[in-house]
Design a protein around this motif. Structure first.
Motif, PDB file in Angstrom:
ATOM      1  N   LEU A  97       6.584   1.545   7.936  1.00  0.00           N
ATOM      2  CA  LEU A  97       6.707   2.925   8.406  1.00  0.00           C
ATOM      3  C   LEU A  97       6.148   3.907   7.385  1.00  0.00           C
ATOM      4  N   GLN A  98       6.335   3.585   6.114  1.00  0.00           N
ATOM      5  CA  GLN A  98       5.868   4.497   5.074  1.00  0.00           C
ATOM      6  C   GLN A  98       4.346   4.518   4.981  1.00  0.00           C
TER       7      GLN A  98
ATOM      8  N   ALA B  52      12.349  10.547   9.075  1.00  0.00           N
ATOM      9  CA  ALA B  52      13.678  10.456   9.687  1.00  0.00           C
ATOM     10  C   ALA B  52      14.461   9.281   9.110  1.00  0.00           C
ATOM     11  N   VAL B  53      13.810   8.137   8.958  1.00  0.00           N
ATOM     12  CA  VAL B  53      14.474   6.952   8.402  1.00  0.00           C
ATOM     13  C   VAL B  53      14.881   7.215   6.949  1.00  0.00           C
ATOM     14  N   SER B  54      14.017   7.884   6.202  1.00  0.00           N
ATOM     15  CA  SER B  54      14.342   8.214   4.805  1.00  0.00           C
ATOM     16  C   SER B  54      15.551   9.143   4.726  1.00  0.00           C
ATOM     17  N   ALA B  55      15.563  10.152   5.579  1.00  0.00           N
ATOM     18  CA  ALA B  55      16.694  11.082   5.594  1.00  0.00           C
ATOM     19  C   ALA B  55      17.974  10.368   6.017  1.00  0.00           C
ATOM     20  N   TYR B  56      17.861   9.498   7.014  1.00  0.00           N
ATOM     21  CA  TYR B  56      19.025   8.737   7.473  1.00  0.00           C
ATOM     22  C   TYR B  56      19.551   7.847   6.349  1.00  0.00           C
ATOM     23  N   SER B  57      18.651   7.215   5.621  1.00  0.00           N
ATOM     24  CA  SER B  57      19.056   6.351   4.509  1.00  0.00           C
ATOM     25  C   SER B  57      19.803   7.156   3.454  1.00  0.00           C
TER      26      SER B  57
ATOM     27  N   LYS C 168       4.620   8.955  10.533  1.00  0.00           N
ATOM     28  CA  LYS C 168       5.066   9.723   9.365  1.00  0.00           C
ATOM     29  C   LYS C 168       6.393  10.425   9.650  1.00  0.00           C
ATOM     30  N   ALA C 169       6.517  10.968  10.862  1.00  0.00           N
ATOM     31  CA  ALA C 169       7.769  11.639  11.237  1.00  0.00           C
ATOM     32  C   ALA C 169       8.913  10.635  11.302  1.00  0.00           C
ATOM     33  N   LEU C 170       8.625   9.447  11.814  1.00  0.00           N
ATOM     34  CA  LEU C 170       9.649   8.403  11.882  1.00  0.00           C
ATOM     35  C   LEU C 170      10.078   7.974  10.482  1.00  0.00           C
TER      36      LEU C 170
END
Length: 105
Positions: free
Chosen positions: A34-35, A65-70, A60-62
């Protein structure tokens, strides 16, 4: 204390905090594609290049979002761990208060 299948003990809270922390830690490691997506606009082909850019933007948006969720998950795990420690300290204080109150009888 247990009610309806939920358990609030220092051990249960500590275990939950560790599990949540592990999830947060591995979330990004388990999703490296994803990154840095290997799919580019050119790989979509001449007829679909415009869609490739949309895909890259979405990826990139995903990732964001995954980074923020983590990050949020990591904070939540820490909060659960802190709650468990506070719960244990409060439990110890209450045991002491009960013991002291009973000792004066």
């Amino acid at each position: 204390m247990s009610s309806g299948g939920y358990t609030a003990t220092t051990e249960a809270l500590s275990t939950a905090a560790k599990t949540i922390g592990d999830l947060a830690e591995h979330l990004l490691d388990d999703n490296p594609d994803l990154q840095n997506s290997q799919v580019t606009a050119e790989k979509f082909g001449r007829a679909h290049t415009a869609h490739g850019e949309k895909y890259a933007t979405g990826a990139k948006a995903l990732w964001a979002a995954v980074s923020a969720y983590s990050s949020t998950l990591g904070s939540f795990g820490s909060n659960v761990g802190t709650a468990g420690k506070s719960y244990g300290a409060n439990e110890d204080d209450q045991v002491g208060a009960i013991t002291n109150a009973g000792g004066s009888l």
